[in-house]
Design a protein around this motif. Sequence first.
Motif, PDB file in Angstrom:
ATOM      1  N   THR A 173      11.811   1.475  -7.073  1.00  0.00           N
ATOM      2  CA  THR A 173      11.060   1.385  -7.513  1.00  0.00           C
ATOM      3  C   THR A 173      10.132   2.748  -7.882  1.00  0.00           C
ATOM      4  N   LEU A 174      10.827   3.690  -6.532  1.00  0.00           N
ATOM      5  CA  LEU A 174      10.518   5.471  -6.984  1.00  0.00           C
ATOM      6  C   LEU A 174      11.639   5.997  -7.630  1.00  0.00           C
ATOM      7  N   PRO A 175      10.947   6.676  -8.798  1.00  0.00           N
ATOM      8  CA  PRO A 175      11.498   7.737  -9.730  1.00  0.00           C
ATOM      9  C   PRO A 175      13.334   8.576  -8.830  1.00  0.00           C
ATOM     10  N   TRP A 176      12.124   8.991  -8.169  1.00  0.00           N
ATOM     11  CA  TRP A 176      13.510   9.842  -7.182  1.00  0.00           C
ATOM     12  C   TRP A 176      14.563   9.166  -6.673  1.00  0.00           C
ATOM     13  N   SER A 177      14.202   7.519  -6.312  1.00  0.00           N
ATOM     14  CA  SER A 177      15.515   6.759  -5.351  1.00  0.00           C
ATOM     15  C   SER A 177      16.485   7.006  -5.993  1.00  0.00           C
ATOM     16  N   GLY A 178      17.414   6.733  -7.098  1.00  0.00           N
ATOM     17  CA  GLY A 178      18.315   6.831  -7.721  1.00  0.00           C
ATOM     18  C   GLY A 178      18.499   5.576  -7.434  1.00  0.00           C
ATOM     19  N   LEU A 179      17.982   4.369  -7.025  1.00  0.00           N
ATOM     20  CA  LEU A 179      18.247   2.681  -6.953  1.00  0.00           C
ATOM     21  C   LEU A 179      18.339   2.256  -8.104  1.00  0.00           C
ATOM     22  N   GLN A 186       8.868  -6.646  -6.672  1.00  0.00           N
ATOM     23  CA  GLN A 186       8.242  -5.433  -5.987  1.00  0.00           C
ATOM     24  C   GLN A 186       8.271  -4.824  -7.000  1.00  0.00           C
ATOM     25  N   ASN A 187       6.428  -4.446  -7.079  1.00  0.00           N
ATOM     26  CA  ASN A 187       6.312  -3.074  -7.966  1.00  0.00           C
ATOM     27  C   ASN A 187       4.873  -2.829  -7.781  1.00  0.00           C
ATOM     28  N   TRP A 188       4.858  -1.555  -6.916  1.00  0.00           N
ATOM     29  CA  TRP A 188       2.871  -1.878  -7.383  1.00  0.00           C
ATOM     30  C   TRP A 188       2.388  -0.748  -7.100  1.00  0.00           C
ATOM     31  N   THR A 189       2.426  -1.035  -8.902  1.00  0.00           N
ATOM     32  CA  THR A 189       1.481   0.063  -9.551  1.00  0.00           C
ATOM     33  C   THR A 189      -0.334  -0.291 -10.114  1.00  0.00           C
ATOM     34  N   TYR A 207       1.104  -0.875  -0.293  1.00  0.00           N
ATOM     35  CA  TYR A 207      -0.183  -0.274  -0.311  1.00  0.00           C
ATOM     36  C   TYR A 207       0.803   1.487  -0.036  1.00  0.00           C
ATOM     37  N   PHE A 208       1.858   1.424   0.827  1.00  0.00           N
ATOM     38  CA  PHE A 208       2.660   2.108   1.113  1.00  0.00           C
ATOM     39  C   PHE A 208       3.533   2.636   0.007  1.00  0.00           C
ATOM     40  N   PHE A 209       4.501   1.800  -0.834  1.00  0.00           N
ATOM     41  CA  PHE A 209       4.995   2.182  -1.625  1.00  0.00           C
ATOM     42  C   PHE A 209       4.477   2.591  -3.167  1.00  0.00           C
ATOM     43  N   SER A 210       2.496   1.532  -2.959  1.00  0.00           N
ATOM     44  CA  SER A 210       1.793   2.382  -4.203  1.00  0.00           C
ATOM     45  C   SER A 210       1.310   3.924  -4.279  1.00  0.00           C
ATOM     46  N   ALA A 211       1.051   4.212  -2.530  1.00  0.00           N
ATOM     47  CA  ALA A 211       0.521   5.735  -2.822  1.00  0.00           C
ATOM     48  C   ALA A 211       1.794   6.321  -3.364  1.00  0.00           C
ATOM     49  N   LEU A 212       2.834   5.751  -2.740  1.00  0.00           N
ATOM     50  CA  LEU A 212       3.673   6.852  -3.156  1.00  0.00           C
ATOM     51  C   LEU A 212       4.142   6.873  -4.566  1.00  0.00           C
ATOM     52  N   LEU A 213       3.997   5.805  -5.759  1.00  0.00           N
ATOM     53  CA  LEU A 213       4.737   5.863  -6.435  1.00  0.00           C
ATOM     54  C   LEU A 213       3.332   6.618  -7.568  1.00  0.00           C
ATOM     55  N   LYS A 214       1.580   6.802  -7.318  1.00  0.00           N
ATOM     56  CA  LYS A 214       0.683   7.443  -7.319  1.00  0.00           C
ATOM     57  C   LYS A 214       1.195   8.802  -7.442  1.00  0.00           C
TER      58      LYS A 214
END
Length: 596
Positions: A443-449, A467-470, A175-182
């Motif tokens: 998976t976060l665009p700004w993570s740099g990983l 893991q990629n909760w899109t 849920y949390f990373f899905s929200a960050l990707l929205k």
Amino acid sequence: MTIKLASIRTIFGIDLRTLALFRVLLGVYILIDLVMRTGDLAAHYTDAGIMPRSVQIDHLYVTTWSLHLANGAAWFQALLFTIAGFAALGLLLGWRTRLMTVLCWALMLSLQNRNTYILSGEDNLSVLLLFWAMFLPLGARYSVDAALERAERVTTNAYCTLATAALLLQGMSMYFFSALLKTHPIWYEDGTAVHYALQLDYLVTPFALWFRQFDDLMSGLTYYVYALELIGPFLIFSPIFHRTLRTVVMLAFMTMHLSFLFFLEIGFFPFISIIMNLTFMPGWMWDRLAAWLPVRSNAPVAIWFDRGCDFCEKTCRLLRVFLFLGDTPVRPAQDDPELGPDLEQRNSWIVTFGNDRTYEFDALARLVSLSPVFFPLGWLMRRGLFRKPGARFYAWVGRNRGAFSRFSARWLAWRETPARFGAVTQGLAGLFLVFITVQNVSTLPWSGLSPLPDAFRMVRQALGLYQNWTMFAPYPEMTSPWPVIEGELTDGSVVDVYHDRPGLADFDKPEVVSAEYANYRWRKFLSQLEDQSYEDRPQTLALNYARYLCRRWPEAHPDMPALATFVIYFQIEVSQPPGQPKEVETRHVWSHDCFG
């Protein structure tokens, strides 16, 4: 006012009874999933279907593996399906639980890797839950393994390790990373994300078609879903007001998935997500249920078996566990000076209720009637219609007691040593928890990983830890496709190939577009086929689907001429802002000659 903070063990622990529920629901989920897949076994998993092994292998990462790729015949796939079904049944019952968990994880991952173009979020989540389940004592309560333990080694239901923390954090990370990707404003500014999601006619239910007239409700649901996914994971682990917040947030997530079930045709994703959320069910709920559902007897109950009869003792222990009879004593009748001779004379086990005694099938019916869960079945068993067949069944078991004892000695062995979930197991759980966290952050665009190192991806693919909760992130799709396939037989007659009927194909929009797809796996495959048609590379899915249609036509229509040529179109409906009509365009995707 003093605020009591919950302990780390309370926050990241899971009750053993909750783990038992988790085990049972996973077993049921796998069995239902296998049954649903069986209807398309040949089409989805054999070389005669839409994805021959030679094609799928070319699209797999180097460390991705699948036992199902060893043979392309239907009988081989059916064999692996059957083995997976028995493993799921063993998991459900808690028989050799850890082995069954490993088998279920391996066979589920293998099955998914056999055809990766029909997978969705539920498949990813189910494999992840099975992976973490391997690190947990799922069979410690309400299981065959628990019934066959010589001595109870785990005296408390509270259980907290790195593995329990990993399972809980895995669930909330979805849920949390899905929200960050929205990241699109339609989620947190416009409030129109649910509007666009419900415009996807190929994905929505008839209820959603009716519901989308309520713009204000859809806007409210948009903010609710976004806020719940973003804040809920923090609240559910809050040490302050922990009991209340955990219960409320767990129920909120579950109701969100139930609403998905009413709105969207997304397969079993709501169910596997609810199973995941139930891992947060705290011990006090089980204590409350036990108080509400006590053993249905005012007198003390005891079960007496014939000493030396291995099968008899194990059967009594299994009945105690699976009838939810708590700590009802199970003892050799020979320990009692009155019951020992009584058992020998009647050649029957004995169930005592205070000073009352019952024997044979009547004892079983009476015992079932005491169960806080299965007591209606006990009432039926005590009726005349069932007593005579029951008595004959009991007599048959008694005559074959030796054979049953040999069977139980082999397949229902006593558990002399506890299942080990020690330092090595917990160390691995902690290591993989770091592994999935790094992957989620990447998976976060700004993570740099991103991109991750090849070695990292090799481990991820080998273990199914993707893991990629899109989920509708950064925004929902904006196009809704449905297929139209028109063909010509060798005699020149025109047919609607997709609907298997003579005549011209219908390009008009169906009343319920989602009903045009046989099931959600076909919807996933065909929508990916349409997506691939936009790419400047070989249209692998279209070619192999077309070949499959050529092979299937004579099987479905043995009395008709062969299919000669056909064209695959997709009607594409483009979503529009609220209040604007949608646009439909026809897209030519593939032309095929079955003899070319």
